[in-house]
Design a protein around this motif. Structure first.
Motif, PDB file in Angstrom:
ATOM      1  N   SER A 243      34.117  20.666   7.500  1.00 48.72           N
ATOM      2  CA  SER A 243      33.751  20.584   5.860  1.00 48.72           C
ATOM      3  C   SER A 243      34.970  20.928   5.014  1.00 48.72           C
ATOM      4  N   SER A 244      36.263  21.249   5.634  1.00 46.24           N
ATOM      5  CA  SER A 244      37.252  21.852   4.824  1.00 46.24           C
ATOM      6  C   SER A 244      38.137  20.965   4.061  1.00 46.24           C
ATOM      7  N   GLY A 245      37.799  19.679   4.232  1.00 43.21           N
ATOM      8  CA  GLY A 245      38.877  18.638   3.657  1.00 43.21           C
ATOM      9  C   GLY A 245      38.233  17.447   2.857  1.00 43.21           C
ATOM     10  N   TRP A 246      39.067  16.733   2.521  1.00 42.16           N
ATOM     11  CA  TRP A 246      38.406  15.391   1.880  1.00 42.16           C
ATOM     12  C   TRP A 246      39.238  14.400   2.506  1.00 42.16           C
ATOM     13  N   ARG A 247      38.699  13.025   2.695  1.00 37.61           N
ATOM     14  CA  ARG A 247      39.153  11.791   3.341  1.00 37.61           C
ATOM     15  C   ARG A 247      38.638  10.739   2.266  1.00 37.61           C
ATOM     16  N   LEU A 248      39.194   9.640   2.297  1.00 33.43           N
ATOM     17  CA  LEU A 248      38.923   8.564   1.528  1.00 33.43           C
ATOM     18  C   LEU A 248      37.709   7.800   1.794  1.00 33.43           C
ATOM     19  N   THR A 249      36.714   7.565   0.834  1.00 33.99           N
ATOM     20  CA  THR A 249      35.482   7.003   1.157  1.00 33.99           C
ATOM     21  C   THR A 249      35.571   5.612   1.995  1.00 33.99           C
ATOM     22  N   ASP A 250      34.661   5.123   2.511  1.00 32.99           N
ATOM     23  CA  ASP A 250      34.611   3.773   3.150  1.00 32.99           C
ATOM     24  C   ASP A 250      35.225   2.524   2.012  1.00 32.99           C
ATOM     25  N   ALA A 251      34.582   2.885   0.690  1.00 30.28           N
ATOM     26  CA  ALA A 251      35.096   1.915  -0.230  1.00 30.28           C
ATOM     27  C   ALA A 251      36.595   1.801  -0.379  1.00 30.28           C
ATOM     28  N   PHE A 252      37.213   2.903  -0.226  1.00 29.62           N
ATOM     29  CA  PHE A 252      38.866   2.967  -0.326  1.00 29.62           C
ATOM     30  C   PHE A 252      39.359   2.988   1.269  1.00 29.62           C
ATOM     31  N   ARG A 253      38.679   2.747   2.149  1.00 32.73           N
ATOM     32  CA  ARG A 253      39.374   2.879   3.480  1.00 32.73           C
ATOM     33  C   ARG A 253      40.601   1.892   3.584  1.00 32.73           C
ATOM     34  N   ALA A 254      40.523   0.658   2.778  1.00 38.05           N
ATOM     35  CA  ALA A 254      42.011  -0.137   2.886  1.00 38.05           C
ATOM     36  C   ALA A 254      43.123   0.697   2.437  1.00 38.05           C
ATOM     37  N   PHE A 255      43.095   1.541   1.454  1.00 37.97           N
ATOM     38  CA  PHE A 255      44.156   2.538   1.139  1.00 37.97           C
ATOM     39  C   PHE A 255      44.313   3.647   1.993  1.00 37.97           C
ATOM     40  N   ASP A 256      43.763   3.567   3.077  1.00 39.01           N
ATOM     41  CA  ASP A 256      44.181   4.774   4.130  1.00 39.01           C
ATOM     42  C   ASP A 256      45.247   4.467   5.014  1.00 39.01           C
ATOM     43  N   ALA A 257      46.495   5.298   4.672  1.00 33.19           N
ATOM     44  CA  ALA A 257      47.741   4.918   5.765  1.00 33.19           C
ATOM     45  C   ALA A 257      47.286   4.809   7.165  1.00 33.19           C
ATOM     46  N   GLU A 258      46.369   6.050   7.634  1.00 38.81           N
ATOM     47  CA  GLU A 258      45.948   6.168   8.901  1.00 38.81           C
ATOM     48  C   GLU A 258      45.350   4.861   9.468  1.00 38.81           C
ATOM     49  N   HIS A 259      44.621   4.058   8.633  1.00 42.20           N
ATOM     50  CA  HIS A 259      44.178   2.770   8.999  1.00 42.20           C
ATOM     51  C   HIS A 259      45.178   1.758   9.244  1.00 42.20           C
ATOM     52  N   ARG A 260      46.084   1.727   8.259  1.00 45.44           N
ATOM     53  CA  ARG A 260      47.041   0.750   7.882  1.00 45.44           C
ATOM     54  C   ARG A 260      48.039   0.741   8.968  1.00 45.44           C
ATOM     55  N   PHE A 261      48.465   1.735   9.607  1.00 45.36           N
ATOM     56  CA  PHE A 261      49.491   2.060  10.518  1.00 45.36           C
ATOM     57  C   PHE A 261      48.854   2.681  11.626  1.00 45.36           C
ATOM     58  N   ASP A 262      49.426   2.246  13.033  1.00 44.87           N
ATOM     59  CA  ASP A 262      48.998   2.480  13.996  1.00 44.87           C
ATOM     60  C   ASP A 262      49.861   3.969  14.244  1.00 44.87           C
ATOM     61  N   VAL A 263      49.101   4.910  14.073  1.00 48.49           N
ATOM     62  CA  VAL A 263      49.889   6.325  14.537  1.00 48.49           C
ATOM     63  C   VAL A 263      48.900   7.251  15.487  1.00 48.49           C
ATOM     64  N   THR A 264      48.431   6.303  16.325  1.00 48.62           N
ATOM     65  CA  THR A 264      47.486   7.213  17.159  1.00 48.62           C
ATOM     66  C   THR A 264      48.465   7.903  18.524  1.00 48.62           C
ATOM     67  N   ARG A 265      49.505   7.388  18.753  1.00 49.68           N
ATOM     68  CA  ARG A 265      50.370   7.732  19.936  1.00 49.68           C
ATOM     69  C   ARG A 265      51.140   9.103  19.538  1.00 49.68           C
ATOM     70  N   ILE A 266      50.732   9.858  18.761  1.00 48.92           N
ATOM     71  CA  ILE A 266      51.720  11.042  18.177  1.00 48.92           C
ATOM     72  C   ILE A 266      51.309  12.107  19.166  1.00 48.92           C
ATOM     73  N   ARG A 267      52.435  12.710  19.788  1.00 43.68           N
ATOM     74  CA  ARG A 267      52.469  13.924  20.587  1.00 43.68           C
ATOM     75  C   ARG A 267      52.911  15.177  19.946  1.00 43.68           C
ATOM     76  N   THR A 268      52.223  16.097  19.565  1.00 42.44           N
ATOM     77  CA  THR A 268      52.830  17.418  18.743  1.00 42.44           C
ATOM     78  C   THR A 268      52.987  18.730  19.584  1.00 42.44           C
ATOM     79  N   GLU A 269      54.014  19.259  19.186  1.00 41.30           N
ATOM     80  CA  GLU A 269      54.029  20.779  19.885  1.00 41.30           C
ATOM     81  C   GLU A 269      54.412  21.469  18.976  1.00 41.30           C
ATOM     82  N   GLU A 270      53.752  22.783  18.832  1.00 43.69           N
ATOM     83  CA  GLU A 270      54.082  23.809  17.841  1.00 43.69           C
ATOM     84  C   GLU A 270      54.976  24.731  18.717  1.00 43.69           C
ATOM     85  N   PRO A 271      55.909  25.263  17.951  1.00 39.04           N
ATOM     86  CA  PRO A 271      57.085  26.456  18.560  1.00 39.04           C
ATOM     87  C   PRO A 271      55.947  27.518  18.743  1.00 39.04           C
TER      88      PRO A 271
END
Ligand code: SF4
Lengths: 106, 380
Positions: free
Chosen positions: B282-310
């Motif tokens: 519960s430590s964050g906010w996301r857009l509600t369903d009514a505003f989902r169309a304005f969510d960049a993660e929905h609009r762009f396919d960015v699911t293939r991200i591979r991350t690595e912390e130093p």
């Protein structure tokens, strides 16, 4: 950008939607949205964060905070050229064409 | 007393310090939540002026520092796409992703723009109808009303080419997570003044009660911070744990109700990962369903991200107050503002940057401070 900076309301544009006004931050002037402090008057001080006035503040506290933020270099950070700063930190020349970077888009 | 003459009102500062000294009979550890407070503390040497019994632990209150690597990498990916104008606050430019930062993406031809306000990004969307304009919506409760207004306006104006990459975080669940950690040493909090300017203090009494900690809402000026410490120590010494407002000139109990209403219209509470710390319920906010169309993660396919912390970077421990920046082996050697390994060395509110800038390598001479300052900001 997390800090909210106090500034003085120098003009209010009542016809703007959302409601907006010109704020003076110790010399630097910027437009800010006043929708969250709708009854603010010219001459009053407000705390502004990312272009939005969030609360009123008395003059004495506002001036003290502004002085502190200037000492901490935070005003430069908030209102200066971010590309130049980033380039300096990176130790490289500024990325070209940053003039069109939109930092003065409003 | 090294820095005390630089205080706004040195006499008052001395009096507050004397009172703290006279009150503290036992060791107490307080956490200042906000990165702005951390900078003010280190810059003015407040931690060194305090009596030995009172220790300040630096908290996770820097939105740039806690934005998770995965979101940074998504931002870099979206910003690299043709047809996209990617808008961000200036202090995100040099935050390292897995293999580059936004500054570099711009150098490689991405259209990255710095905006002062999310409304600037909205304006760009209006004036560039043939481009996708994405705004990097990071920040705590202080930033949320602005971002909420931007997306609210976008819907009202029917701007189909505007979206937010949202990474909003909330302070109270972070306090809860810090207090629940087994290694936690924090006994009281200086709560972040400007967060409370928006949200008020309603969320805090429950935390003070449950964890038995004083929570003192505190501003940023050195005297504000000393006053916050004075009140927290006084409560601790008398066995109290209440919410106190030491920043009443900017914080009302109910915050800014209009701003809170706008946040609640646009955002809903969600779990969030914090960089270096991990998932906090519960430590964050996301857009509600009514505003989902304005969510960049929905609009762009960015699911293939591979991350690595130093591996070397211990910013998670720094952000939780488990170590001081100088205890990280990379501090000032492989990790500097010029070659940052973690966001806490980049951000204007990061604890590692504060130590580097004002107290380089634990040698708080005025010369060292000046040299570090000039290196980071040669024009200052
Ligand atoms: S000094 Fe650098 S590597 Fe160490 S914790 Fe801070 S940001 Fe990470």
């Amino acid at each position: 950008m997390c800090l909210a900076v106090p500034g003085k309301v120098v003009a209010i544009d009542a016809s703007a939607d959302p409601l907006s006004g010109l704020i003076d931050f110790g010399g630097v002037r910027k437009q800010a949205c006043l929708e969250y402090v709708p009854d603010v008057r010219v001459g009053e001080y407000v705390i502004v964060h990312v272009g939005f006035a969030l609360q009123r503040l008395d003059e004495e506290s506002a001036l003290a905070s502004l002085k502190l933020f200037e000492e901490l270099g935070l005003l430069e950070e908030e209102f200066g050229d971010a590309w130049e700063q980033a380039a300096k930190e990176a130790g490289t020349a500024a990325v070209a064409e940053h003039q069109d970077s939109g930092s003065d888009a409003r | 007393m090294k820095y005390i003459d630089e205080f706004n009102d040195p006499d008052l500062a001395r009096r507050l310090l004397d009172e703290i000294r006279a009150t503290a009979t036992r060791p107490w550890a307080l956490m200042e939540v906000c990165g702005g407070q951390t900078h003010s503390i280190i810059r003015h040497g407040i931690d060194q002026l305090l009596p030995e019994q009172v220790e300040l632990i630096h908290g996770p209150g820097c939105p740039v520092c806690v934005t998770p690597l995965e979101i940074i990498d998504k931002a870099l990916e979206i910003a690299s796409r043709p047809g996209v104008i990617f808008c961000s606050f200036g202090d995100m430019l040099r935050v390292p992703g897995t293999d580059r930062d936004l500054f570099r993406v711009k150098g490689e031809g991405g259209d990255v723009r710095v905006v002062y306000s999310p409304l600037d990004a909205l304006e760009l969307a209006r004036s560039n109808p043939d481009r996708e304009v994405v705004f990097f919506a990071i920040g705590f409760e202080t930033t949320a009303p602005a971002n909420a207004m931007a997306v609210h306006q976008a819907r009202r104006l029917g701007l189909a080419n505007f979206s937010l990459l949202v990474s909003h975080v909330r302070v109270p669940p972070a306090i809860e997570a810090i207090m629940s950690a087994p290694a936690c040493r924090v006994q009281g909090f200086l709560a972040a003044g400007h967060v409370c300017s928006v949200m008020g203090t309603a969320e805090y009494p429950e935390l003070a009660e449950r964890f038995g900690v004083p929570l003192v809402v505190t501003g940023f000026e050195p005297l504000d911070i000393l006053e916050g410490i004075r009140r927290a120590v006084r409560q601790l010494e008398s066995g109290e744990h209440r919410v106190e407002n030491a920043y009443a000139r900017a914080v009302r109990e109910d915050g800014n109700p209009a701003a809170v209403r706008m946040i609640e219209e646009v955002f809903e509470v969600t779990d969030r990962s914090w960089r270096g710390i991990g998932r906090i319920p519960s430590s964050g906010w996301r857009l509600t369903d009514a505003f989902r169309a304005f969510d960049a993660e929905h609009r762009f396919d960015v699911t293939r991200i591979r991350t690595e912390e130093p591996a070397e970077c211990r910013s998670g421990d720094v952000l939780q107050g488990l170590i001081k920046p100088t205890e990280c082996s990379a501090f000032g050697t492989t990790c500097t503002p010029r070659t940052p390994l973690g966001a806490t060395m980049v951000s204007s509110e990061g604890a590692c940057a504060a130590y580097y800038l004002y107290r380089r390598m634990n040698a708080p001479t005025p010369q060292a401070t000046r040299a570090a300052r000039e290196e980071m900001n040669p024009v200052a």
